[in-house]
Scaffold this motif. Structure first.
Motif, short mmCIF file in Angstrom:
data_model
loop_
_atom_site.label_atom_id
_atom_site.label_comp_id
_atom_site.label_asym_id
_atom_site.label_seq_id
_atom_site.Cartn_x
_atom_site.Cartn_y
_atom_site.Cartn_z
N UNK A 100 0.83 -1.21 0.00
CA UNK A 100 0.00 0.00 0.00
C UNK A 100 0.86 1.26 0.00
N UNK A 101 1.94 1.26 0.78
CA UNK A 101 2.84 2.41 0.78
C UNK A 101 3.49 2.59 -0.58
N UNK A 102 3.87 1.49 -1.23
CA UNK A 102 4.46 1.56 -2.56
C UNK A 102 3.49 2.18 -3.55
N UNK A 103 2.23 1.76 -3.50
CA UNK A 103 1.23 2.35 -4.38
C UNK A 103 1.01 3.82 -4.07
N UNK A 104 1.01 4.16 -2.77
CA UNK A 104 0.77 5.53 -2.37
C UNK A 104 1.88 6.47 -2.81
N UNK A 126 1.08 -7.94 -11.89
CA UNK A 126 2.18 -7.35 -12.65
C UNK A 126 3.52 -7.77 -12.08
N UNK A 127 3.63 -7.84 -10.73
CA UNK A 127 4.89 -8.25 -10.11
C UNK A 127 5.23 -9.69 -10.45
N UNK A 128 4.22 -10.55 -10.54
CA UNK A 128 4.49 -11.96 -10.85
C UNK A 128 4.92 -12.16 -12.30
N UNK A 129 4.52 -11.25 -13.18
CA UNK A 129 4.86 -11.40 -14.59
C UNK A 129 6.10 -10.61 -14.99
N UNK A 130 6.55 -9.67 -14.14
CA UNK A 130 7.66 -8.81 -14.53
C UNK A 130 8.96 -9.57 -14.77
N UNK A 131 9.31 -10.60 -13.97
CA UNK A 131 10.57 -11.30 -14.24
C UNK A 131 10.63 -11.95 -15.62
N UNK A 210 12.76 -5.53 -3.63
CA UNK A 210 12.78 -4.08 -3.47
C UNK A 210 12.52 -3.36 -4.78
N UNK A 211 13.02 -3.91 -5.88
CA UNK A 211 12.79 -3.26 -7.17
C UNK A 211 11.31 -3.23 -7.53
N UNK A 212 10.57 -4.28 -7.12
CA UNK A 212 9.12 -4.28 -7.35
C UNK A 212 8.43 -3.20 -6.55
N UNK A 213 8.91 -2.93 -5.34
CA UNK A 213 8.29 -1.90 -4.51
C UNK A 213 8.71 -0.50 -4.95
N UNK A 215 9.53 0.48 -7.96
CA UNK A 215 8.93 0.80 -9.26
C UNK A 215 7.64 0.00 -9.44
N UNK A 216 6.60 0.35 -8.68
CA UNK A 216 5.34 -0.41 -8.79
C UNK A 216 4.62 -0.12 -10.10
N UNK A 217 4.04 -1.15 -10.65
CA UNK A 217 3.23 -1.02 -11.86
C UNK A 217 1.96 -1.83 -11.68
N UNK A 218 0.91 -1.38 -12.34
CA UNK A 218 -0.37 -2.08 -12.28
C UNK A 218 -0.62 -2.77 -13.60
N UNK A 219 -1.04 -4.02 -13.50
CA UNK A 219 -1.34 -4.80 -14.71
C UNK A 219 -2.63 -4.28 -15.33
#
Length: 502
Positions: A100-104, A126-131, A210-213, A215-219
Protein backbone atom coordinates in the motif's frame (compact mmCIF):
# COMPACT_ATOMS: atom_id res chain seq x y z
CA UNK A 1 -8.30 8.85 0.91
CA UNK A 2 -6.73 12.16 0.00
CA UNK A 3 -4.73 14.10 2.56
CA UNK A 4 -3.69 17.72 2.55
CA UNK A 5 -1.08 18.60 -0.03
CA UNK A 6 0.59 21.47 1.85
CA UNK A 7 3.34 21.81 2.90
CA UNK A 8 5.12 19.45 0.52
CA UNK A 9 8.58 18.07 -0.13
CA UNK A 10 9.58 18.15 -3.79
CA UNK A 11 12.23 16.09 -5.51
CA UNK A 12 13.64 16.61 -8.98
CA UNK A 13 13.21 13.75 -11.42
CA UNK A 14 16.92 13.52 -12.18
CA UNK A 15 17.97 13.32 -8.55
CA UNK A 16 15.19 10.82 -7.89
CA UNK A 17 16.40 8.50 -10.67
CA UNK A 18 19.92 8.56 -9.24
CA UNK A 19 18.64 8.11 -5.71
CA UNK A 20 16.84 4.81 -6.30
CA UNK A 21 19.90 2.70 -7.26
CA UNK A 22 21.87 4.07 -4.29
CA UNK A 23 18.97 3.43 -1.93
CA UNK A 24 18.54 -0.07 -3.37
CA UNK A 25 22.17 -0.87 -2.58
CA UNK A 26 21.82 0.61 0.93
CA UNK A 27 18.70 -1.46 1.66
CA UNK A 28 20.41 -4.63 0.43
CA UNK A 29 23.30 -3.94 2.82
CA UNK A 30 20.84 -3.37 5.68
CA UNK A 31 19.01 -6.59 4.76
CA UNK A 32 22.30 -8.46 4.90
CA UNK A 33 23.10 -7.01 8.33
CA UNK A 34 19.64 -7.54 9.79
CA UNK A 35 18.26 -10.66 8.09
CA UNK A 36 20.89 -12.90 6.52
CA UNK A 37 21.61 -16.03 8.56
CA UNK A 38 19.56 -14.64 11.48
CA UNK A 39 16.45 -15.96 13.15
CA UNK A 40 13.43 -13.81 12.30
CA UNK A 41 12.28 -11.37 14.93
CA UNK A 42 12.77 -7.67 15.53
CA UNK A 43 14.90 -7.54 12.38
CA UNK A 44 11.81 -8.03 10.20
CA UNK A 45 10.02 -5.14 11.92
CA UNK A 46 13.03 -2.85 11.50
CA UNK A 47 13.63 -3.77 7.87
CA UNK A 48 9.96 -3.34 6.96
CA UNK A 49 9.91 0.21 8.28
CA UNK A 50 13.31 1.02 6.78
CA UNK A 51 11.89 0.01 3.40
CA UNK A 52 8.94 2.31 4.07
CA UNK A 53 11.31 5.21 4.72
CA UNK A 54 13.18 4.34 1.52
CA UNK A 55 9.95 4.36 -0.47
CA UNK A 56 9.10 7.80 0.90
CA UNK A 57 12.55 9.14 0.05
CA UNK A 58 12.33 7.88 -3.54
CA UNK A 59 8.75 8.96 -4.13
CA UNK A 60 8.12 10.28 -7.63
CA UNK A 61 5.41 12.59 -6.32
CA UNK A 62 5.35 15.54 -3.98
CA UNK A 63 4.37 14.31 -0.53
CA UNK A 64 2.83 16.44 2.16
CA UNK A 65 3.79 16.08 5.80
CA UNK A 66 0.36 14.64 6.77
CA UNK A 67 0.65 12.10 3.95
CA UNK A 68 4.17 11.09 5.04
CA UNK A 69 3.02 10.69 8.64
CA UNK A 70 0.04 8.65 7.46
CA UNK A 71 2.24 6.27 5.47
CA UNK A 72 4.74 5.87 8.31
CA UNK A 73 1.97 5.28 10.86
CA UNK A 74 0.26 2.80 8.54
CA UNK A 75 3.48 0.82 8.10
CA UNK A 76 4.22 0.86 11.83
CA UNK A 77 0.75 -0.34 12.77
CA UNK A 78 0.70 -3.19 10.25
CA UNK A 79 4.20 -4.33 11.23
CA UNK A 80 3.50 -4.39 15.00
CA UNK A 81 2.68 -8.15 14.90
CA UNK A 82 6.32 -8.75 13.89
CA UNK A 83 7.35 -7.34 17.28
CA UNK A 84 5.12 -9.89 19.01
CA UNK A 85 6.52 -12.80 16.98
CA UNK A 86 7.68 -13.55 13.44
CA UNK A 87 4.65 -15.48 12.18
CA UNK A 88 3.56 -15.92 8.58
CA UNK A 89 0.39 -13.96 9.38
CA UNK A 90 2.39 -10.99 10.64
CA UNK A 91 4.68 -11.17 7.59
CA UNK A 92 1.66 -11.23 5.26
CA UNK A 93 0.09 -8.19 6.93
CA UNK A 94 3.36 -6.24 6.89
CA UNK A 95 3.87 -7.05 3.19
CA UNK A 96 0.36 -5.76 2.57
CA UNK A 97 1.32 -2.53 4.31
CA UNK A 98 4.47 -2.18 2.21
CA UNK A 99 2.45 -2.75 -0.96
CA UNK A 100 0.00 0.00 0.00
CA UNK A 101 2.84 2.41 0.78
CA UNK A 102 4.46 1.56 -2.56
CA UNK A 103 1.23 2.35 -4.38
CA UNK A 104 0.77 5.53 -2.37
CA UNK A 105 4.25 6.92 -3.02
CA UNK A 106 3.83 6.20 -6.75
CA UNK A 107 0.45 7.92 -6.88
CA UNK A 108 -1.38 4.69 -7.70
CA UNK A 109 -3.66 4.56 -4.66
CA UNK A 110 -7.27 4.71 -5.88
CA UNK A 111 -9.40 7.61 -4.73
CA UNK A 112 -12.09 5.29 -3.37
CA UNK A 113 -10.82 2.82 -0.78
CA UNK A 114 -13.20 0.15 -2.07
CA UNK A 115 -11.07 -0.02 -5.24
CA UNK A 116 -7.91 -0.78 -3.23
CA UNK A 117 -8.21 -4.62 -3.32
CA UNK A 118 -8.40 -4.52 -7.13
CA UNK A 119 -5.37 -2.20 -7.21
CA UNK A 120 -3.37 -4.58 -5.01
CA UNK A 121 -4.42 -7.51 -7.19
CA UNK A 122 -3.20 -5.67 -10.30
CA UNK A 123 0.08 -4.88 -8.51
CA UNK A 124 0.64 -8.54 -7.56
CA UNK A 125 -0.26 -9.77 -11.06
CA UNK A 126 2.18 -7.35 -12.65
CA UNK A 127 4.89 -8.25 -10.11
CA UNK A 128 4.49 -11.96 -10.85
CA UNK A 129 4.86 -11.40 -14.59
CA UNK A 130 7.66 -8.81 -14.53
CA UNK A 131 10.57 -11.30 -14.24
CA UNK A 132 9.47 -12.86 -17.54
CA UNK A 133 9.53 -9.59 -19.44
CA UNK A 134 12.47 -8.10 -21.31
CA UNK A 135 12.65 -4.95 -19.21
CA UNK A 136 16.06 -5.86 -17.80
CA UNK A 137 17.51 -6.15 -21.31
CA UNK A 138 16.02 -2.79 -22.31
CA UNK A 139 17.39 -1.23 -19.13
CA UNK A 140 20.85 -2.57 -19.97
CA UNK A 141 20.63 -1.03 -23.43
CA UNK A 142 19.62 2.32 -21.96
CA UNK A 143 22.42 2.16 -19.40
CA UNK A 144 24.99 1.94 -22.21
CA UNK A 145 23.88 5.26 -23.62
CA UNK A 146 25.89 8.34 -22.55
CA UNK A 147 23.27 9.81 -20.24
CA UNK A 148 23.92 11.77 -17.07
CA UNK A 149 21.02 10.00 -15.40
CA UNK A 150 22.38 6.43 -15.64
CA UNK A 151 24.43 4.54 -13.09
CA UNK A 152 26.87 3.46 -15.83
CA UNK A 153 27.79 7.07 -16.49
CA UNK A 154 28.96 7.44 -12.87
CA UNK A 155 30.73 4.07 -12.68
CA UNK A 156 32.76 4.36 -15.85
CA UNK A 157 34.49 7.44 -14.50
CA UNK A 158 36.25 5.21 -11.97
CA UNK A 159 37.69 2.71 -14.47
CA UNK A 160 40.80 4.72 -15.37
CA UNK A 161 41.75 5.90 -11.85
CA UNK A 162 41.19 2.49 -10.24
CA UNK A 163 42.95 0.62 -13.03
CA UNK A 164 46.04 2.82 -12.97
CA UNK A 165 46.05 2.87 -9.16
CA UNK A 166 46.13 -0.95 -9.09
CA UNK A 167 49.01 -0.95 -11.54
CA UNK A 168 50.99 1.61 -9.56
CA UNK A 169 50.36 -0.33 -6.33
CA UNK A 170 51.72 -3.53 -7.93
CA UNK A 171 54.85 -1.70 -9.07
CA UNK A 172 55.37 -0.17 -5.63
CA UNK A 173 55.06 -3.64 -4.05
CA UNK A 174 57.78 -4.91 -6.35
CA UNK A 175 60.02 -1.95 -5.50
CA UNK A 176 59.33 -1.64 -1.76
CA UNK A 177 59.46 -4.75 0.52
CA UNK A 178 57.42 -2.99 3.23
CA UNK A 179 54.49 -2.47 0.88
CA UNK A 180 54.88 -6.03 -0.44
CA UNK A 181 54.84 -7.46 3.11
CA UNK A 182 51.81 -5.37 4.06
CA UNK A 183 49.86 -6.53 1.01
CA UNK A 184 50.74 -10.18 1.63
CA UNK A 185 49.60 -9.92 5.26
CA UNK A 186 46.06 -8.93 4.20
CA UNK A 187 43.72 -11.87 4.78
CA UNK A 188 41.14 -12.10 2.00
CA UNK A 189 39.46 -15.28 3.21
CA UNK A 190 36.54 -13.22 4.48
CA UNK A 191 35.67 -12.54 0.83
CA UNK A 192 34.79 -16.21 0.34
CA UNK A 193 32.28 -15.88 3.17
CA UNK A 194 31.03 -12.49 2.03
CA UNK A 195 30.40 -13.65 -1.52
CA UNK A 196 29.08 -17.13 -0.78
CA UNK A 197 26.45 -18.58 -3.09
CA UNK A 198 23.70 -18.37 -0.46
CA UNK A 199 24.58 -14.78 0.39
CA UNK A 200 24.61 -13.63 -3.21
CA UNK A 201 21.32 -15.45 -3.79
CA UNK A 202 19.87 -13.66 -0.77
CA UNK A 203 21.03 -10.30 -2.18
CA UNK A 204 19.40 -11.06 -5.52
CA UNK A 205 16.10 -12.01 -3.90
CA UNK A 206 16.08 -8.85 -1.78
CA UNK A 207 17.00 -6.74 -4.82
CA UNK A 208 14.16 -8.27 -6.85
CA UNK A 209 11.68 -7.68 -4.02
CA UNK A 210 12.78 -4.08 -3.47
CA UNK A 211 12.79 -3.26 -7.17
CA UNK A 212 9.12 -4.28 -7.35
CA UNK A 213 8.29 -1.90 -4.51
CA UNK A 214 10.45 0.98 -5.77
CA UNK A 215 8.93 0.80 -9.26
CA UNK A 216 5.34 -0.41 -8.79
CA UNK A 217 3.23 -1.02 -11.86
CA UNK A 218 -0.37 -2.08 -12.28
CA UNK A 219 -1.34 -4.80 -14.71
CA UNK A 220 -3.79 -3.68 -17.34
CA UNK A 221 -6.86 -5.83 -17.16
CA UNK A 222 -8.66 -6.64 -20.44
CA UNK A 223 -12.06 -5.04 -20.81
CA UNK A 224 -14.65 -7.28 -22.41
CA UNK A 225 -17.76 -5.69 -20.96
CA UNK A 226 -19.41 -5.25 -24.34
CA UNK A 227 -18.84 -8.88 -25.27
CA UNK A 228 -20.05 -10.12 -21.89
CA UNK A 229 -23.03 -7.79 -21.97
CA UNK A 230 -23.95 -9.17 -25.40
CA UNK A 231 -23.89 -12.70 -24.02
CA UNK A 232 -25.92 -11.86 -20.88
CA UNK A 233 -29.36 -12.08 -22.54
CA UNK A 234 -28.64 -15.63 -23.75
CA UNK A 235 -27.24 -16.51 -20.31
CA UNK A 236 -30.31 -15.14 -18.55
CA UNK A 237 -32.66 -17.06 -20.81
CA UNK A 238 -30.74 -20.27 -20.20
CA UNK A 239 -28.93 -21.43 -17.08
CA UNK A 240 -29.47 -18.29 -14.97
CA UNK A 241 -32.84 -17.16 -16.28
CA UNK A 242 -35.67 -16.12 -13.99
CA UNK A 243 -37.40 -19.48 -14.15
CA UNK A 244 -34.16 -21.38 -13.44
CA UNK A 245 -33.31 -19.10 -10.50
CA UNK A 246 -36.79 -19.42 -9.02
CA UNK A 247 -36.73 -23.20 -9.19
CA UNK A 248 -33.18 -23.35 -7.84
CA UNK A 249 -33.94 -21.13 -4.86
CA UNK A 250 -37.11 -23.06 -3.99
CA UNK A 251 -35.25 -26.38 -4.09
CA UNK A 252 -32.22 -24.99 -2.24
CA UNK A 253 -34.31 -23.44 0.53
CA UNK A 254 -36.18 -26.72 0.98
CA UNK A 255 -32.96 -28.73 1.23
CA UNK A 256 -31.35 -26.26 3.60
CA UNK A 257 -34.51 -26.17 5.71
CA UNK A 258 -34.17 -29.92 6.32
CA UNK A 259 -30.56 -29.49 7.47
CA UNK A 260 -31.47 -26.46 9.59
CA UNK A 261 -34.35 -28.27 11.32
CA UNK A 262 -32.13 -31.29 12.04
CA UNK A 263 -29.47 -29.04 13.56
CA UNK A 264 -32.07 -27.19 15.64
CA UNK A 265 -33.40 -30.47 16.97
CA UNK A 266 -30.26 -32.54 17.56
CA UNK A 267 -27.47 -29.95 17.79
CA UNK A 268 -29.05 -26.94 19.45
CA UNK A 269 -31.95 -28.67 21.16
CA UNK A 270 -30.02 -31.70 22.42
CA UNK A 271 -32.53 -34.30 21.25
CA UNK A 272 -31.53 -37.95 21.38
CA UNK A 273 -29.99 -39.25 18.15
CA UNK A 274 -31.07 -42.55 16.54
CA UNK A 275 -29.28 -45.71 17.59
CA UNK A 276 -25.83 -46.15 16.08
CA UNK A 277 -25.09 -42.42 15.75
CA UNK A 278 -23.25 -40.58 18.50
CA UNK A 279 -23.15 -36.83 19.11
CA UNK A 280 -19.39 -36.87 18.48
CA UNK A 281 -19.90 -38.41 15.03
CA UNK A 282 -22.75 -36.00 14.27
CA UNK A 283 -20.70 -32.94 15.19
CA UNK A 284 -17.43 -34.07 13.57
CA UNK A 285 -18.75 -35.18 10.18
CA UNK A 286 -20.68 -31.99 9.48
CA UNK A 287 -18.23 -29.19 10.28
CA UNK A 288 -16.07 -29.04 7.15
CA UNK A 289 -18.54 -30.16 4.42
CA UNK A 290 -21.01 -27.52 5.57
CA UNK A 291 -18.35 -24.84 5.06
CA UNK A 292 -17.91 -25.93 1.44
CA UNK A 293 -21.68 -25.83 1.09
CA UNK A 294 -21.78 -22.25 2.36
CA UNK A 295 -19.02 -21.16 -0.04
CA UNK A 296 -20.83 -22.68 -3.02
CA UNK A 297 -24.02 -20.97 -1.88
CA UNK A 298 -22.23 -17.62 -1.69
CA UNK A 299 -20.92 -18.02 -5.25
CA UNK A 300 -24.42 -18.85 -6.50
CA UNK A 301 -25.90 -15.81 -4.76
CA UNK A 302 -23.35 -13.48 -6.36
CA UNK A 303 -24.24 -14.81 -9.81
CA UNK A 304 -27.98 -14.81 -9.16
CA UNK A 305 -28.05 -11.28 -7.72
CA UNK A 306 -25.79 -9.62 -10.29
CA UNK A 307 -26.54 -6.02 -11.20
CA UNK A 308 -29.61 -5.66 -13.47
CA UNK A 309 -30.08 -9.43 -13.53
CA UNK A 310 -33.40 -11.25 -13.07
CA UNK A 311 -32.71 -11.78 -9.37
CA UNK A 312 -32.14 -8.05 -8.92
CA UNK A 313 -35.44 -7.14 -10.55
CA UNK A 314 -37.79 -9.64 -8.90
CA UNK A 315 -39.03 -9.10 -5.33
CA UNK A 316 -39.89 -12.80 -5.02
CA UNK A 317 -36.37 -13.88 -6.00
CA UNK A 318 -34.84 -11.35 -3.61
CA UNK A 319 -36.96 -12.69 -0.77
CA UNK A 320 -35.92 -16.27 -1.51
CA UNK A 321 -32.28 -15.19 -1.66
CA UNK A 322 -32.60 -13.41 1.70
CA UNK A 323 -34.10 -16.55 3.23
CA UNK A 324 -31.37 -18.74 1.75
CA UNK A 325 -28.58 -16.46 3.01
CA UNK A 326 -30.14 -16.51 6.48
CA UNK A 327 -30.15 -20.32 6.38
CA UNK A 328 -26.51 -20.31 5.25
CA UNK A 329 -25.55 -18.06 8.17
CA UNK A 330 -27.40 -20.47 10.46
CA UNK A 331 -25.45 -23.27 8.81
CA UNK A 332 -22.17 -21.54 9.63
CA UNK A 333 -23.20 -21.00 13.24
CA UNK A 334 -24.15 -24.68 13.47
CA UNK A 335 -20.74 -25.62 12.08
CA UNK A 336 -19.06 -23.51 14.73
CA UNK A 337 -21.17 -25.18 17.42
CA UNK A 338 -20.30 -28.62 15.98
CA UNK A 339 -16.63 -27.75 16.18
CA UNK A 340 -16.98 -26.42 19.72
CA UNK A 341 -18.71 -29.60 20.89
CA UNK A 342 -16.08 -31.74 19.19
CA UNK A 343 -13.25 -29.74 20.81
CA UNK A 344 -14.80 -30.19 24.25
CA UNK A 345 -14.54 -33.95 23.79
CA UNK A 346 -11.34 -34.33 21.78
CA UNK A 347 -9.28 -31.25 22.85
CA UNK A 348 -8.05 -28.33 20.78
CA UNK A 349 -5.52 -28.20 17.93
CA UNK A 350 -4.15 -25.49 15.69
CA UNK A 351 -6.07 -26.91 12.73
CA UNK A 352 -9.33 -26.77 14.67
CA UNK A 353 -8.66 -23.17 15.71
CA UNK A 354 -8.02 -22.29 12.05
CA UNK A 355 -11.25 -24.07 11.07
CA UNK A 356 -13.22 -22.09 13.65
CA UNK A 357 -11.76 -18.80 12.41
CA UNK A 358 -12.50 -19.79 8.83
CA UNK A 359 -16.11 -20.63 9.69
CA UNK A 360 -16.53 -17.25 11.34
CA UNK A 361 -15.12 -15.51 8.27
CA UNK A 362 -17.53 -17.37 6.01
CA UNK A 363 -20.44 -16.28 8.21
CA UNK A 364 -19.25 -12.67 8.06
CA UNK A 365 -18.90 -12.93 4.28
CA UNK A 366 -22.46 -14.21 3.94
CA UNK A 367 -23.73 -11.38 6.11
CA UNK A 368 -21.86 -8.88 3.92
CA UNK A 369 -23.45 -10.45 0.84
CA UNK A 370 -26.85 -9.88 2.44
CA UNK A 371 -25.94 -6.25 3.16
CA UNK A 372 -24.70 -5.82 -0.38
CA UNK A 373 -28.09 -6.97 -1.70
CA UNK A 374 -30.14 -4.90 0.75
CA UNK A 375 -28.07 -1.72 0.28
CA UNK A 376 -27.68 -2.32 -3.48
CA UNK A 377 -23.90 -2.00 -3.37
CA UNK A 378 -21.41 -3.12 -5.99
CA UNK A 379 -19.24 -6.24 -5.96
CA UNK A 380 -16.21 -3.98 -5.39
CA UNK A 381 -17.83 -2.83 -2.13
CA UNK A 382 -18.34 -6.47 -1.13
CA UNK A 383 -14.75 -7.44 -2.00
CA UNK A 384 -13.37 -4.44 -0.10
CA UNK A 385 -15.27 -5.22 3.12
CA UNK A 386 -14.52 -8.94 2.87
CA UNK A 387 -10.83 -8.19 2.38
CA UNK A 388 -10.88 -5.83 5.36
CA UNK A 389 -12.43 -8.56 7.53
CA UNK A 390 -9.72 -10.99 6.38
CA UNK A 391 -6.89 -8.53 7.13
CA UNK A 392 -8.31 -7.72 10.57
CA UNK A 393 -8.56 -11.45 11.34
CA UNK A 394 -4.97 -12.09 10.25
CA UNK A 395 -3.78 -9.09 12.27
CA UNK A 396 -5.55 -10.27 15.43
CA UNK A 397 -4.38 -13.87 14.98
CA UNK A 398 -0.78 -12.66 14.56
CA UNK A 399 -0.95 -10.84 17.91
CA UNK A 400 -2.48 -13.75 19.85
CA UNK A 401 -0.22 -16.49 21.19
CA UNK A 402 -2.30 -19.35 19.79
CA UNK A 403 0.06 -22.20 20.86
CA UNK A 404 -0.02 -20.95 24.47
CA UNK A 405 -3.82 -20.60 24.34
CA UNK A 406 -4.23 -24.13 22.94
CA UNK A 407 -1.90 -25.57 25.59
CA UNK A 408 -3.79 -23.86 28.43
CA UNK A 409 -7.14 -25.03 27.02
CA UNK A 410 -6.03 -28.65 26.66
CA UNK A 411 -4.54 -28.74 30.17
CA UNK A 412 -7.64 -27.17 31.74
CA UNK A 413 -9.99 -29.60 29.91
CA UNK A 414 -7.86 -32.73 30.28
CA UNK A 415 -9.21 -35.69 32.20
CA UNK A 416 -6.46 -35.39 34.81
CA UNK A 417 -7.42 -31.79 35.68
CA UNK A 418 -11.15 -31.47 34.92
CA UNK A 419 -12.18 -35.08 35.52
CA UNK A 420 -13.76 -35.40 32.07
CA UNK A 421 -12.65 -35.44 28.45
CA UNK A 422 -9.60 -37.29 27.18
CA UNK A 423 -6.16 -37.67 28.80
CA UNK A 424 -3.67 -34.90 28.13
CA UNK A 425 -1.72 -35.37 24.90
CA UNK A 426 1.66 -34.20 26.20
CA UNK A 427 3.37 -35.02 22.92
CA UNK A 428 1.12 -32.57 21.07
CA UNK A 429 1.93 -29.88 23.62
CA UNK A 430 5.60 -30.59 22.99
CA UNK A 431 4.96 -30.08 19.27
CA UNK A 432 3.48 -26.65 20.05
CA UNK A 433 6.90 -25.54 21.29
CA UNK A 434 8.13 -23.64 24.34
CA UNK A 435 4.92 -21.59 24.45
CA UNK A 436 3.25 -24.53 26.24
CA UNK A 437 5.66 -24.41 29.21
CA UNK A 438 3.35 -22.31 31.48
CA UNK A 439 0.46 -24.69 30.77
CA UNK A 440 2.65 -27.68 31.62
CA UNK A 441 3.62 -25.99 34.89
CA UNK A 442 -0.07 -25.66 35.74
CA UNK A 443 -0.48 -29.36 35.02
CA UNK A 444 2.54 -30.29 37.17
CA UNK A 445 1.19 -28.32 40.13
CA UNK A 446 -1.74 -30.76 40.26
CA UNK A 447 0.24 -33.85 39.23
CA UNK A 448 3.88 -33.32 40.22
CA UNK A 449 4.68 -37.03 39.94
CA UNK A 450 4.09 -37.18 36.17
CA UNK A 451 7.63 -37.80 34.98
CA UNK A 452 6.71 -37.80 31.26
CA UNK A 453 5.29 -34.29 31.38
CA UNK A 454 8.22 -33.10 33.50
CA UNK A 455 10.69 -34.50 30.97
CA UNK A 456 8.86 -32.79 28.12
CA UNK A 457 8.88 -29.56 30.09
CA UNK A 458 12.66 -29.73 30.55
CA UNK A 459 13.18 -30.45 26.85
CA UNK A 460 11.07 -27.43 25.93
CA UNK A 461 13.10 -25.22 28.30
CA UNK A 462 16.32 -26.35 26.65
CA UNK A 463 14.79 -25.76 23.23
CA UNK A 464 13.83 -22.26 24.27
CA UNK A 465 17.33 -21.40 25.49
CA UNK A 466 18.81 -22.77 22.27
CA UNK A 467 16.87 -20.10 20.41
CA UNK A 468 19.08 -17.25 19.23
CA UNK A 469 19.18 -14.41 21.74
CA UNK A 470 20.72 -11.99 19.26
CA UNK A 471 19.03 -8.58 19.43
CA UNK A 472 17.97 -8.92 15.78
CA UNK A 473 15.96 -12.03 16.64
CA UNK A 474 14.26 -10.50 19.69
CA UNK A 475 10.49 -10.79 19.99
CA UNK A 476 8.14 -9.72 22.74
CA UNK A 477 6.75 -13.25 23.00
CA UNK A 478 10.19 -14.71 23.68
CA UNK A 479 10.88 -11.90 26.16
CA UNK A 480 7.71 -12.74 28.08
CA UNK A 481 8.67 -16.40 28.24
CA UNK A 482 12.18 -15.44 29.43
CA UNK A 483 10.68 -13.36 32.22
CA UNK A 484 8.35 -16.21 33.18
CA UNK A 485 11.16 -18.77 33.31
CA UNK A 486 13.36 -16.44 35.36
CA UNK A 487 10.51 -15.90 37.80
CA UNK A 488 9.88 -19.64 38.12
CA UNK A 489 13.58 -20.27 38.65
CA UNK A 490 13.69 -17.68 41.45
CA UNK A 491 10.67 -19.25 43.13
CA UNK A 492 12.27 -22.67 42.84
CA UNK A 493 15.54 -21.39 44.32
CA UNK A 494 13.68 -19.74 47.21
CA UNK A 495 11.77 -22.96 47.89
CA UNK A 496 14.98 -25.00 47.94
CA UNK A 497 16.64 -22.44 50.21
CA UNK A 498 13.76 -22.59 52.68
CA UNK A 499 13.82 -26.38 52.54
CA UNK A 500 17.55 -26.41 53.27
CA UNK A 501 17.25 -23.90 56.13
CA UNK A 502 14.40 -25.86 57.60
Amino acid sequence: MRLSDAPTFSTKPASNSNRKPLLLILLIILADILLFDRDPGLNLFLFTNLVTVGLLICSRRRLSIPRILAFVSFSLILSVPLVETASWMGIAVSLLGLSCVSLGTAGLIPRQWSHLPLGLLRLFLEASMRPFRHSSYRWLQRSQKPSSQTVWHHLRGWIVPLGFAAGFLALFAMANPLIDKTLRSIDLTFLSQLFSVWRVGFWLLVAAFLSLLLRPRLKRLPTRRNKIAANFPALEEGVFGRAALLRSLVVFNALFAVETLLDLAYLWGGANLPDGISHAEYTHRGAYPLMITALLAAAFVLVAMRRNGPGDKSALLRGLVHLWIAQNIMLCLSSILRLDLYVEVYSLTELRVAAGIWMGLVAVGLFLILLRILLRRSNEWLIAFTSAALVITLYAAALIDLPAFIARFNVAHSREISGSGIPLDANYLAALGPASIPALDTYLVSLPADTTVRRIREELVWRHFEHSHDWRSWTYRVERLDAYLNKMQLLQDEAETKKTDG
